[in-house]
Design a protein around this motif. Sequence first.
Motif, mmCIF file in Angstrom:
data_model
loop_
_atom_site.group_PDB
_atom_site.id
_atom_site.type_symbol
_atom_site.label_atom_id
_atom_site.label_comp_id
_atom_site.label_asym_id
_atom_site.label_seq_id
_atom_site.Cartn_x
_atom_site.Cartn_y
_atom_site.Cartn_z
ATOM 1 N N ALA A 72 9.265 8.296 0.088
ATOM 2 C CA ALA A 72 10.229 7.832 -0.919
ATOM 3 C C ALA A 72 10.673 6.399 -0.610
ATOM 4 C CB ALA A 72 11.428 8.771 -0.976
ATOM 5 N N ILE A 73 10.884 6.100 0.658
ATOM 6 C CA ILE A 73 11.258 4.741 1.071
ATOM 7 C C ILE A 73 10.095 3.782 0.825
ATOM 8 C CG2 ILE A 73 11.859 3.296 3.067
ATOM 9 C CD1 ILE A 73 13.358 5.838 4.158
ATOM 10 N N ALA B 77 0.816 -1.223 0.000
ATOM 11 C CA ALA B 77 0.000 0.000 0.000
ATOM 12 C C ALA B 77 0.852 1.277 0.000
ATOM 13 C CB ALA B 77 -0.928 -0.002 1.207
ATOM 14 N N LYS B 78 2.173 1.126 -0.093
ATOM 15 C CA LYS B 78 3.114 2.262 -0.081
ATOM 16 C C LYS B 78 2.940 3.135 1.170
ATOM 17 C CE LYS B 78 2.690 4.456 -3.979
ATOM 18 N NZ LYS B 78 2.912 5.174 -5.234
ATOM 19 N N PHE C 261 12.913 2.770 7.894
ATOM 20 C CA PHE C 261 12.743 4.207 8.035
ATOM 21 C C PHE C 261 13.682 4.827 9.073
ATOM 22 C CE2 PHE C 261 9.017 2.223 6.333
ATOM 23 C CZ PHE C 261 8.731 3.021 5.244
ATOM 24 N N ASN C 262 14.894 4.264 9.171
ATOM 25 C CA ASN C 262 15.848 4.773 10.162
ATOM 26 C C ASN C 262 16.299 6.197 9.859
ATOM 27 O OD1 ASN C 262 17.159 3.663 7.924
ATOM 28 N ND2 ASN C 262 19.029 3.285 9.065
ATOM 29 N N MET D 49 10.058 14.874 7.065
ATOM 30 C CA MET D 49 10.265 13.475 7.439
ATOM 31 C C MET D 49 9.322 12.562 6.666
ATOM 32 S SD MET D 49 8.710 10.915 9.507
ATOM 33 C CE MET D 49 7.642 11.880 10.525
ATOM 34 N N LEU D 50 8.075 12.978 6.506
ATOM 35 C CA LEU D 50 7.103 12.157 5.782
ATOM 36 C C LEU D 50 7.429 12.061 4.292
ATOM 37 C CD1 LEU D 50 3.774 13.152 7.566
ATOM 38 C CD2 LEU D 50 4.962 10.944 7.661
ATOM 39 N N GLN D 51 8.039 13.079 3.740
ATOM 40 C CA GLN D 51 8.468 13.017 2.341
ATOM 41 C C GLN D 51 9.578 11.969 2.174
ATOM 42 O OE1 GLN D 51 9.403 17.170 1.637
ATOM 43 N NE2 GLN D 51 7.411 17.540 0.668
#
Length: 123
Positions: free
Chosen positions: A82-83, A13-14, A37-38, A76-78
């Motif tokens: 991307a990850i 679901a990205k 998401f480190n 941070m959410l951007q």
Amino acid sequence: QHLTEKIFKPIVAKQPFILAGSAHNLDYLKSYGFKTFNECWDESYDMMSDSKERMTRIVKTIEDITVMPKPERKEMLQKAQAIADYNKKHFFSAEFQQQIVNELKNGLHNGFQQLTLKNQILL
């Protein structure tokens, strides 16, 4: 250690995720070529063998995200998105599919070998 559908649902679901599982599950996920998401938040919880301590650290991580100033949280959410985009692409990649097929073949081969050895011992 094993990964269930519960971790693959947010990947497909990205969606960014925090993995509340056994210790070192993030490392295990990385061994399949996924990113975590480190760069976005503290993932040190994954190193904690004590499950109560690990869950306390996960809650702290979530609290840290919720009180983050809006501009910082947006940045941070951007990064996290991307990850998440990379992880979905990797999930559907031929490389990941081949890795899973090979793991299944090896598991079946090893299982049949063990079964054959047990049957030889019984005969």
